[in-house]
Design a protein around this motif. Structure first.
Motif, short mmCIF file in Angstrom:
data_model
loop_
_atom_site.label_atom_id
_atom_site.label_comp_id
_atom_site.label_asym_id
_atom_site.label_seq_id
_atom_site.Cartn_x
_atom_site.Cartn_y
_atom_site.Cartn_z
N GLN A 1 1.26 3.33 9.50
CA GLN A 1 1.74 2.28 10.43
C GLN A 1 2.00 0.96 9.85
O GLN A 1 1.24 0.31 8.98
CB GLN A 1 0.43 1.88 11.28
CG GLN A 1 0.73 0.73 12.54
CD GLN A 1 -0.06 0.68 13.54
OE1 GLN A 1 -1.25 1.03 13.31
NE2 GLN A 1 0.11 -0.10 14.81
N VAL A 2 3.20 0.41 10.00
CA VAL A 2 3.87 -0.98 9.48
C VAL A 2 3.07 -1.93 10.14
O VAL A 2 3.00 -1.98 11.46
CB VAL A 2 5.34 -1.03 9.49
CG1 VAL A 2 5.69 -2.44 9.19
CG2 VAL A 2 6.01 -0.01 8.64
N ALA B 1 7.89 8.59 6.72
CA ALA B 1 8.38 7.60 6.06
C ALA B 1 8.40 6.32 7.14
O ALA B 1 8.57 6.44 8.30
CB ALA B 1 9.86 7.80 5.42
N VAL B 2 8.11 5.13 6.45
CA VAL B 2 8.12 3.87 7.34
C VAL B 2 9.05 2.91 6.39
O VAL B 2 8.89 2.81 5.25
CB VAL B 2 6.58 3.50 7.37
CG1 VAL B 2 5.90 4.45 8.44
CG2 VAL B 2 5.92 3.37 6.13
N THR B 3 9.08 1.78 7.02
CA THR B 3 9.95 0.48 6.73
C THR B 3 9.52 -0.85 7.33
O THR B 3 9.29 -0.91 8.32
CB THR B 3 11.32 0.82 7.02
OG1 THR B 3 11.81 2.05 6.61
CG2 THR B 3 11.96 -0.15 6.30
N THR C 1 -3.88 5.68 6.94
CA THR C 1 -4.97 6.37 7.58
C THR C 1 -5.10 7.70 6.96
O THR C 1 -4.32 8.52 7.29
CB THR C 1 -5.28 6.05 8.93
OG1 THR C 1 -5.13 4.94 9.40
CG2 THR C 1 -6.80 6.55 9.39
N LEU C 2 -6.27 8.27 6.34
CA LEU C 2 -6.35 9.46 5.93
C LEU C 2 -7.77 10.11 6.39
O LEU C 2 -8.76 9.39 6.46
CB LEU C 2 -6.51 9.60 4.49
CG LEU C 2 -5.40 9.12 3.50
CD1 LEU C 2 -5.42 9.04 2.19
CD2 LEU C 2 -4.07 9.63 4.01
N ARG C 3 -7.86 11.00 7.27
CA ARG C 3 -8.96 11.65 7.78
C ARG C 3 -9.40 13.11 7.45
O ARG C 3 -8.31 13.73 6.50
CB ARG C 3 -8.47 11.97 9.31
CG ARG C 3 -8.16 10.74 10.02
CD ARG C 3 -8.01 10.86 11.48
NE ARG C 3 -7.70 9.57 12.42
CZ ARG C 3 -6.65 9.03 12.47
NH1 ARG C 3 -5.43 9.86 11.93
NH2 ARG C 3 -6.29 7.95 13.06
N GLU C 4 -10.56 13.47 7.43
CA GLU C 4 -11.03 14.62 7.15
C GLU C 4 -10.74 15.03 5.73
O GLU C 4 -10.45 15.86 5.20
CB GLU C 4 -10.41 15.86 7.86
CG GLU C 4 -10.54 15.48 9.42
CD GLU C 4 -10.06 16.83 10.39
OE1 GLU C 4 -10.22 17.88 9.82
OE2 GLU C 4 -9.69 16.72 11.48
N LEU D 1 -13.21 9.53 5.86
CA LEU D 1 -12.11 8.67 6.29
C LEU D 1 -11.71 7.66 5.55
O LEU D 1 -12.78 6.87 4.66
CB LEU D 1 -12.57 8.22 8.08
CG LEU D 1 -11.72 7.15 8.39
CD1 LEU D 1 -10.25 7.67 9.07
CD2 LEU D 1 -12.17 6.30 9.70
N LEU D 2 -10.61 7.49 4.97
CA LEU D 2 -10.09 6.40 4.25
C LEU D 2 -9.09 5.61 4.70
O LEU D 2 -7.92 6.33 5.37
CB LEU D 2 -9.67 6.90 2.82
CG LEU D 2 -9.25 5.94 1.70
CD1 LEU D 2 -10.34 5.05 1.41
CD2 LEU D 2 -8.73 6.70 0.37
N VAL D 3 -9.03 4.26 4.93
CA VAL D 3 -7.90 3.61 5.42
C VAL D 3 -7.62 2.53 4.44
O VAL D 3 -8.46 1.74 3.86
CB VAL D 3 -8.58 2.52 6.51
CG1 VAL D 3 -7.44 1.80 7.23
CG2 VAL D 3 -9.08 3.47 7.89
N ILE D 4 -6.26 2.71 3.90
CA ILE D 4 -5.77 1.95 2.97
C ILE D 4 -4.73 0.92 3.45
O ILE D 4 -3.84 1.24 4.31
CB ILE D 4 -5.13 2.87 2.07
CG1 ILE D 4 -5.91 3.68 1.33
CG2 ILE D 4 -4.44 1.96 0.89
CD1 ILE D 4 -5.09 4.85 0.54
#
Length: 744
Positions: free
Chosen positions: A482-483, A568-570, A493-496, A533-536
């Motif tokens: 998410q931008v 992909a996000v911008t 956000t990386l889960r499991e 769970l890892l949120v970067i």
């Protein structure tokens, strides 16, 4: 390895490579020994004659009067020992010494000795004292792994350090029934890097035959509806002692409204220390909590010892799980799990620590016959509505015999009407390890609650298996991006994830260029996974350029990883007249400013020119041409921007300069030399300032992690400080509060 936060040098702490950090103070000589725990070296203190001998640190270390400090050491020898903090004035005059109790016995094995105390008025320096009292000369005492610094406490503990640890005194505890409470210094061996363990313990001594108990006097605030966990190491008086710990809740008037007891399994595997856990959700009228511990059926004089007492928000076994900790980890029993059909027997595993994936216990399932049994959890609210996907998972291990395990979810409506099951994956055990077994289940119409249901088929008589870390959660995307345009960043956000594996995270541009992404401890290059769970928060992603993220997951010992790839996000490029200046390690300082004039770049080079006699052309020896150097001119347009830029520049850290694409400059890591802040004319009240920043291109910082103390919350502040005034005399800024950087 050096102990985090240690005021002592690594040489003094580890006694490697020499004893230069130590000197004899009384009746002893010093030498370097071998066989240490923190490095091979250790300090050998040899008595000159019978009587007390003391060694001290050569250096004195700065302290602040009124602040609590802690010291500990690992010791070994033939006589009991103690450790002390020697408080000194500005003239190096001894004010007093805070001594630990003398250990209850001698031990030739490494054991922990420690103490903590408040620096007295007038104290500006401190030394560590090591003391023992042999009955003859030429007696050796061994010391190693020495710490002096601020108290090391469990992050997130609702209790203050004085309650968690007995290093200061026993005032955090009081006798409740048939008991006395005191401090003792038993011989206790802890892992060399278990810095939370001290030398003192709380001793609950039965004054007569019968039940004995003590309770904490510390009553930290809790939030109703939150799942909390209390735990402590218990050292029971006998292998068969019936020992327990309780998590208690109190209302606003101090009246106890609930108590959840967790009993240490008996008999214990030995006479050591056993961490026992109790958890419960705070009731609607709960205001505070406390912890109690005791022994049922004690004999007069029996002692239960406590160490490392913690009350904290219960850990989440799987992000999003609707099962509370008690039902997922089985630390205090079988919780809400039942056996609706079949002959299988369910119970908490035994003995302590023998079979567990999380904590010290698991759910043991035994069947005397080769038949089918159903084991089911309690039901819990499962929001989301019809068609929402949930995932049920257990971690299971084979005991004896053989099993087939089918995992389903049973659903209920708001009136508790049984709506049947969905999902249904079957598993068998390929070996004796722990295995994840899961199923995905869709929520049926009108369902509001769900329960994990296990259909267990024993393949032989006298079969046994174990279940742990049970979880039921809404199945969300494994990888999400998410931008956040306001901060020019991307949240990944990386889960499991699998705890114990390693992770590498790359940012990839459209041209295939790949850069490592920064985490809390530095670049995420085979970093250890400590949570599912890892949120970067990626503040170094480029502006206006599409990027996606490649995630590599490395099992232990693997030579190739499993991979994931994000969408992909911008990040929106924004106004071309503005650019970002960012501190990679402290994103709270990042600022977006208006550019006046980009640099006219220079690329310096070291050259030596030799004029050779008789030759027209000189001989030139050159080094490698350096990176870009030039002056960036920008404006601040308000006092807030001006203060923000000062804050960004104060640290002298490497910065990241980001302009939007098409401005003729790539994202660049730079250092900033002497800065000029100039007025732009007009009246004295004009807010605009013109800044000249001399930039030197540099490499991306590799070891810098995102600033912040992982898990540090306001509760940690409340547990350590009584008033806001105490914060003002301890921290210079709110950022220092967040990062726990104390003055002095």
């Amino acid at each position: 390895m050096p102990i985090p936060g240690n005021l002592l040098s690594s040489t003094t702490e580890m006694v490697d490579p020499n004893t230069s950090g130590w000197t004899a103070k009384l009746n002893c000589t010093l030498s370097k020994g071998v066989g240490g725990r923190n490095g091979d070296g250790c300090l050998v203190v040899k008595s000159v004659a019978a009587g007390e001998m003391q060694a001290r640190t050569v250096s004195s270390y700065p302290v602040t009067a009124g602040t609590t400090y802690q010291t500990f050491v690992d010791a070994a020898g033939v006589v009991p020992e103690r450790i002390g903090i020697r408080w000194l004035s500005a003239t190096s005059t001894e004010i007093s010494v805070t001594w630990s109790l003398v250990t209850l016995a001698a031990s030739s094995g490494w054991h922990r000795v420690g103490v903590a105390g408040m620096a007295p008025a007038g104290a500006t320096q401190a030394q560590v004292l090591l003391s023992s009292t042999p009955t003859a000369g030429l007696v050796n005492q061994y010391w190693e792994n020495v710490y002096l610094g601020l108290p090391i406490r469990t992050v997130g503990n609702l209790f203050a350090f004085g309650t968690e640890s007995a290093e200061i005194d026993a005032s955090g505890w009081t006798a409740e029934v048939n008991a006395g409470v005191s401090r003792q210094a038993p011989v206790a061996t802890w892992a060399v890097d278990n810095y939370l363990a001290g030398g003192h313990t709380i001793a609950v001594t039965a004054t007569g035959a019968g039940n004995a108990a003590a309770v904490s006097t510390d009553r930290p605030a809790v939030t109703p509806g939150t799942d909390y966990l209390a735990y402590a190491y218990l050292n029971p008086p006998t292998l068969l002692a019936d020992c327990w710990i309780e998590l208690r809740y109190y209302d606003a008037n101090g009246n106890q409204i609930s108590a959840t007891r967790s009993t240490l399994v008996s008999p214990t595997p030995g006479s050591g220390w056993y961490r026992q856990r109790a958890s419960a959700i705070a009731p609607a009228n709960a205001a505070t909590c406390g912890v109690a511990a005791g022994v049922n059926g004690a004999s007069a004089g029996q002692v239960l010892r406590l160490e490392g007492v913690v009350a904290t928000v219960a850990p989440v076994l799987q992000a999003g799980t609707v099962l509370p900790y008690a039902d997922g980890s089985f630390e205090q029993g079988t919780a809400g799990w039942t056996r609706p059909s079949g002959v299988a027997v369910i119970a908490r595993s035994t003995p302590w620590g023998h079979v567990a994936f999380d904590g010290s216990y698991s759910l043991a399932v035994t069947s005397a016959t080769a038949t089918v049994s159903v084991v089911r959890s309690a039901k819990f609210a499962a929001p989301g509505g019809e068609g929402t996907s949930y995932r049920a998972q257990i971690i299971a291990a084979l005991g004896t015999g053989s099993w087939t395990v089918n995992v389903k979810v049973r659903w209920y409506d708001a009136a508790n009407t049984d709506l049947g099951t969905t999902g249904g994956n079957s598993y068998s055990f390929p070996g004796a390890s722990w295995y994840a077994m899961s199923t995905d289940a869709s929520v049926p119409a009108t369902a509001t609650q769900g329960a994990i249901e296990l259909t267990l088929t024993a393949g032989a008589s006298s079969s046994a298996m174990y279940v742990d870390a049970a979880a039921l959660w809404q199945a969300l995307p494994l990888t999400a991006v998410q931008v956040v345009d306001d901060t020019a960043s991307v949240t990944v956000t990386l889960r499991e994830l699998t705890v114990g594996q390693s992770i590498t995270v790359y940012r990839e541009g459209g041209d295939g260029t790949r850069s490592l992404v920064r985490g809390s401890l530095g670049l995420l290059d085979k970093a250890a996974i400590t949570s599912d769970l890892l949120v970067i928060e990626d503040y170094e992603a480029p502006l206006g350029i599409p990027v996606h993220y490649r995630i590599e997951l490395w099992p232990v010992g693997a030579t190739s990883p499993a991979t994931r790839t994000s969408d992909a996000v911008t990040i929106t490029a924004g106004d071309p007249n503005l650019a970002w200046l960012k501190d990679p390690g402290n994103p709270q300082r990042n600022i977006r400013l208006m550019i006046s004039k980009p640099p006219d770049w220079q690329r310096p080079i070291e050259q030596t020119v030799y004029r050779v006699k008789g030759r027209r052309n000189a001989v030139t020896l050159s080094g490698i041409r350096g990176g870009l150097e030039g002056e960036l001119v920008l404006w601040t347009r308000s006092d807030d921007e001006r203060k923000g830029l000062h804050w960004l520049l104060d640290s002298g850290n490497v910065l990241l300069w980001q302009a939007i694409p098409g401005m003729g400059v790539d994202d660049m890591y730079v250092t900033v030399a002497q800065v000029t802040e100039a007025r732009v004319g007009g009246t004295a009240m004009e807010l605009w300032r013109a800044w000249t920043l001399p930039l030197t291109e540099t490499d991306m910082p590799v070891t810098t992690g995102l600033g912040g103390s992982a898990g540090r919350t306001w509760q940690d502040i409340l547990a350590e400080f009584d008033t806001w005034g105490d914060l003002l005399t301890t921290y210079a800024t709110w950022e220092d509060v967040l990062l726990d950087r104390r003055m002095g």
